[in-house]
Motif scaffolding. Sequence first.
Motif, short mmCIF file in Angstrom:
data_model
loop_
_atom_site.label_atom_id
_atom_site.label_comp_id
_atom_site.label_asym_id
_atom_site.label_seq_id
_atom_site.Cartn_x
_atom_site.Cartn_y
_atom_site.Cartn_z
N PHE A 31 54.91 -107.04 -103.46
CA PHE A 31 54.33 -108.37 -103.67
C PHE A 31 54.92 -109.32 -102.64
CE2 PHE A 31 53.90 -112.47 -105.97
CZ PHE A 31 52.51 -112.46 -106.05
N ARG A 32 54.04 -110.18 -102.12
CA ARG A 32 54.46 -111.05 -101.02
C ARG A 32 54.01 -112.47 -101.28
NH1 ARG A 32 54.66 -108.94 -95.41
NH2 ARG A 32 55.80 -110.72 -94.68
N LEU A 33 54.92 -113.42 -101.13
CA LEU A 33 54.57 -114.84 -101.18
C LEU A 33 54.74 -115.36 -99.76
CD1 LEU A 33 56.49 -115.94 -104.40
CD2 LEU A 33 54.01 -115.78 -104.14
N THR B 74 46.35 -103.91 -90.31
CA THR B 74 45.71 -103.41 -91.53
C THR B 74 46.84 -103.17 -92.53
OG1 THR B 74 45.91 -101.09 -90.84
CG2 THR B 74 43.84 -102.22 -90.27
N ASP B 75 46.49 -103.15 -93.83
CA ASP B 75 47.50 -102.90 -94.85
C ASP B 75 47.61 -101.40 -95.08
OD1 ASP B 75 47.76 -105.64 -95.06
OD2 ASP B 75 46.51 -105.82 -96.86
N PRO B 76 48.82 -100.87 -95.14
CA PRO B 76 48.95 -99.42 -95.29
C PRO B 76 48.57 -98.90 -96.69
CG PRO B 76 51.04 -100.44 -94.54
CD PRO B 76 50.12 -101.55 -94.91
N GLN B 77 48.65 -99.75 -97.72
CA GLN B 77 48.48 -99.28 -99.10
C GLN B 77 47.02 -98.92 -99.43
OE1 GLN B 77 50.18 -101.99 -98.09
NE2 GLN B 77 52.26 -101.76 -98.86
N VAL B 78 46.73 -98.80 -100.74
CA VAL B 78 45.38 -98.46 -101.20
C VAL B 78 44.50 -99.72 -101.19
CG1 VAL B 78 44.01 -97.61 -103.17
CG2 VAL B 78 46.26 -96.61 -102.69
N TYR C 169 49.28 -109.00 -103.63
CA TYR C 169 49.77 -107.79 -104.29
C TYR C 169 49.23 -106.61 -103.47
CZ TYR C 169 49.56 -103.88 -107.50
OH TYR C 169 49.67 -102.63 -108.06
N PHE C 170 50.12 -105.74 -103.04
CA PHE C 170 49.71 -104.56 -102.27
C PHE C 170 49.90 -103.35 -103.18
CE2 PHE C 170 51.45 -107.68 -99.34
CZ PHE C 170 50.46 -107.78 -98.37
N GLY C 171 48.82 -102.77 -103.64
CA GLY C 171 48.90 -101.63 -104.56
C GLY C 171 49.01 -100.34 -103.78
N ALA D 132 54.79 -96.09 -91.16
CA ALA D 132 54.27 -97.46 -91.03
C ALA D 132 55.40 -98.45 -90.76
CB ALA D 132 53.52 -97.86 -92.31
N TYR D 133 56.49 -98.28 -91.46
CA TYR D 133 57.59 -99.23 -91.30
C TYR D 133 58.31 -99.09 -89.96
CZ TYR D 133 56.97 -101.75 -95.61
OH TYR D 133 56.44 -102.59 -96.58
N LYS D 134 57.97 -98.03 -89.21
CA LYS D 134 58.54 -97.91 -87.85
C LYS D 134 57.59 -98.48 -86.81
CE LYS D 134 61.09 -93.67 -88.67
NZ LYS D 134 60.41 -92.42 -89.01
N ASN E 47 47.59 -99.13 -84.60
CA ASN E 47 46.67 -98.34 -85.42
C ASN E 47 47.51 -97.24 -86.05
OD1 ASN E 47 44.88 -96.57 -86.52
ND2 ASN E 47 43.61 -96.34 -84.69
N ARG E 48 47.98 -97.52 -87.27
CA ARG E 48 48.94 -96.62 -87.90
C ARG E 48 48.35 -95.28 -88.32
NH1 ARG E 48 51.26 -101.34 -88.49
NH2 ARG E 48 49.64 -102.27 -89.76
N LEU E 49 47.03 -95.26 -88.54
CA LEU E 49 46.42 -93.99 -88.98
C LEU E 49 46.20 -93.02 -87.83
CD1 LEU E 49 43.78 -94.86 -91.75
CD2 LEU E 49 45.84 -93.45 -91.96
#
Length: 333
Positions: free
Chosen positions: A183-185, A209-213, A280-282, A317-319, A325-327
């Motif tokens: 979660f990010r504010l 892009t967001d890495p999550q779902v 919220y990143f699920g 992703a965190y590296k 383009n992480r994918l």
Amino acid sequence: MVVLVAKPTIDQIPLIKSPKQSSFFSFIPIIDLSDPVSASTSIVRACEEFGFFEVTGHGIPRDLMIRLEADAVKFFSLPQVEKERAGQPNPFGYGNKKIGANGDVGWLEYLLMDVTSKPMNHSSLSFLSEPSATSFRSALSEYIAAVRRLAGEVLELIADGLGIKPRDVFSRLVMDEESDSVFRLNHYPPFPLFQGLNRSSLTGFGEHTDPQVISVLRSNDTAGLQIALRDGSWVPVHPDQDSFFINVGDSLQVLTNGRFRSVRHRVVANGMRSRVSMIYFGGPAPRERLAPLAQLMEDGEQSLYKDFTWFEYKASAYKSRLADNRLAQFEKQ
Ligand code: GA4
């Protein structure tokens, strides 16, 4: 030993050279969740075309959003030393201009926290356990529970729209006890106007892009968010503090074998007014394998991706740098 880490200054924040977009009209789909049958079809279409849409009729009380926003504003108004008590963001804590660990910077400050499905333990942010943070803590837990449910509901509507069963094929990933969610504010303060900024704008949060779902964003009424269309043009997202904005993340793109699009987005800082957003990143549980769902594959269709788990994807992703383009390195040649 005391390590002093200099904060980036305004002239070190990258400019966005073409903040004005090609498309004047924003045609981002607005989907009313109070009509689930038509919503499921429209959501699937929006995920394929944009990887992004706005939802209304979500049932989350306005009060709750306003209450959390007020607590966030109160936090960001504290003296710098107080905010820094939340700890350096590695990755969780209070961050100022620096995003991630690899040199990205933007015109914002933020609080990043780890939120599993279990009742919030705040292990990552100990200041939230203090008595003075009671109101903030309760608004956070209530809000996070509500947006997690909303993420689950949207993911169930996606399964309905795609005609696949069980309904929880996607939603179970974020409702799982071990779901690795964040979660990010964010607070994008106004900035001093100076020469040369009128034709370009300061980067609030660089494109990524967001890495999550799935991600669920709510902001105050200050504009700034933009999404990239398939043709690469940037479209501004009209802010609406009563709506939520849903992003398809990289993991959902993989689960649908590229049918859904993980949307590239960015925030352009507004010189005049503060923007406050809460996202919220699920994400899935670390052990979850990210692979296209068999039910979605046509006869003879091959997976576009190698085999990997969320644990592996997140570590990579965190590296990376924000705009990477992480994918790409997980795609089959
Ligand atoms: C983008 C989505 C979320 O905000 C986030 C971000 C994370 C961070 O701020 O620490 C990352 C970014 C995000 C992707 C690449 C890495 C990690 C910053 C960065 C440069 C919390 C997330 O999960 O991934």
